[in-house]
Write an enzyme that holds these catalytic residues in place. Structure first.
Site, PDB file in Angstrom:
ATOM      1  N   THR A  33      54.885 -44.508  77.207  1.00 27.35           N
ATOM      2  CA  THR A  33      53.430 -44.356  77.181  1.00 27.35           C
ATOM      3  C   THR A  33      52.988 -43.127  76.400  1.00 27.35           C
ATOM      4  O   THR A  33      51.925 -43.135  75.779  1.00 27.35           O
ATOM      5  CB  THR A  33      52.839 -44.303  78.599  1.00 27.35           C
ATOM      6  OG1 THR A  33      53.508 -43.278  79.363  1.00 27.35           O
ATOM      7  CG2 THR A  33      53.010 -45.640  79.313  1.00 27.35           C
ATOM      8  N   GLN A 106      64.175 -52.074  79.962  1.00 27.05           N
ATOM      9  CA  GLN A 106      63.267 -53.207  80.077  1.00 27.05           C
ATOM     10  C   GLN A 106      62.300 -53.237  78.888  1.00 27.05           C
ATOM     11  O   GLN A 106      61.511 -54.167  78.771  1.00 27.05           O
ATOM     12  CB  GLN A 106      62.467 -53.098  81.377  1.00 27.05           C
ATOM     13  CG  GLN A 106      63.294 -53.213  82.641  1.00 27.05           C
ATOM     14  CD  GLN A 106      62.462 -52.944  83.887  1.00 27.05           C
ATOM     15  OE1 GLN A 106      62.010 -51.829  84.106  1.00 27.05           O
ATOM     16  NE2 GLN A 106      62.246 -53.964  84.704  1.00 27.05           N
ATOM     17  N   HIS A 126      64.914 -57.322  78.193  1.00 30.18           N
ATOM     18  CA  HIS A 126      63.738 -58.147  77.886  1.00 30.18           C
ATOM     19  C   HIS A 126      63.545 -58.353  76.396  1.00 30.18           C
ATOM     20  O   HIS A 126      62.474 -58.766  75.950  1.00 30.18           O
ATOM     21  CB  HIS A 126      62.488 -57.524  78.520  1.00 30.18           C
ATOM     22  CG  HIS A 126      62.542 -57.480  80.022  1.00 30.18           C
ATOM     23  ND1 HIS A 126      61.760 -56.644  80.784  1.00 30.18           N
ATOM     24  CD2 HIS A 126      63.303 -58.176  80.900  1.00 30.18           C
ATOM     25  CE1 HIS A 126      62.029 -56.823  82.065  1.00 30.18           C
ATOM     26  NE2 HIS A 126      62.975 -57.747  82.159  1.00 30.18           N
ATOM     27  N   SER A 200      59.958 -46.997  85.417  1.00 35.79           N
ATOM     28  CA  SER A 200      59.939 -48.398  85.826  1.00 35.79           C
ATOM     29  C   SER A 200      59.354 -48.521  87.225  1.00 35.79           C
ATOM     30  O   SER A 200      59.679 -47.732  88.120  1.00 35.79           O
ATOM     31  CB  SER A 200      61.356 -48.988  85.821  1.00 35.79           C
ATOM     32  OG  SER A 200      61.353 -50.318  86.336  1.00 35.79           O
TER      33      SER A 200
END
Length: 253
Positions: A33, A106, A126, A200
């Site tokens: 982020t 992920q 992913h 996570s």
């Protein structure tokens, strides 16, 4: 132990890193982020604006495929501009120092590779959104090719080899998890002595099972996340502070 303040958490984490022989990091959207890539679940995250398109809907509907690619191209500037953050660089430093054999992630943003991890040392549960694959024959396509076809034909393209749909090389809801990556992640989790879950929410299964797998195999468990997780009570150390600030001191060590 829940760190009462950032300095206490960083100091204890440093001690655990120094004592560890083999560290396995497990990263989620929170580590990216600070690079400008939004996460999924928080207010303002990607899912607050668009619900994910399930895999079976993508396969069955040209409209769904068109919308999936429209969303991906709308995010291209964000993904292209993102550079590894302090968390990525800290893990890369520990990787280069021989403490980390591989990272389980992920994330789909390719930032671990950009930070210095070799491609085969990044276990992408992913997938990866920086290129595409045919869902039939698995032929690889670059995004520039997909964008060119999408713009000229006004719809998502199919594979030139087998005619099946072309999709970002990511794992969608309802799509089978990659067997090889899941197996490698399990092996790493069971053979480390320090497992660090970073950014996570630990709610997406089966990926969320790896921290407890490591813990049950005898590893120490650290969870670094702004929000509480359901696995905090099982962790040896919980740090609920900014990931960049928490891991920044380990960049270059």
């Amino acid at each position: 132990m829940i760190a009462t303040d950032l300095r206490t958490g960083v100091d204890r984490l440093g001690e655990m890193i120094a004592e560890a022989r083999t560290i396995v990091p497990f990263t989620g959207a929170g580590i990216s982020t600070e690079t400008g890539i939004p996460d999924f679940r928080s207010p303002g995250g990607l899912w607050s604006r668009n619900q994910p398109i399930p895999f079976d809907e993508f396969v069955a509907s040209q409209d769904a495929r068109d919308e999936a690619w429209r969303r991906r191209f709308a995010m291209e500037e964000t993904f292209a501009a993102a550079k590894p953050g302090r968390g990525h660089r800290a893990l890369a430093s520990l990787y280069k120092a021989g403490k980390i054999p591989a990272v389980i992630t992920q994330n789909i943003d390719n930032l671990h590779q950009a930070s210095g991890f070799k491609a085969d040392a990044v276990i992408e549960l992913h997938g990866n959104t920086t290129y595409a694959r045919c869902i039939g024959c698995a032929r690889r396509y670059e995004l520039d090719w997909v964008k060119s076809r999408f713009d000229s034909e006004r719809q998502a393209p199919d594979c030139t080899a087998c005619g099946e749909p072309v999709k970002t090389a990511t794992i969608s809801f309802g799509q089978a998890m990659p067997e090889h990556e899941m197996r490698r992640a399990a092996e790493l989790s069971q053979h480390c002595d320090l497992f660090i879950a970073i950014g996570s929410s630990l709610v997406v299964w089966p990926a969320a099972g790896f921290p407890m797998m490591a813990k049950h195999a005898g590893a120490r468990l650290v969870i670094i996340n702004n929000e509480a997780t359901e696995q905090d009570d099982h962790a040896d150390l919980v740090i609920r502070h900014d990931i960049g600030e928490t891991l920044g001191p380990f960049v270059g060590n």
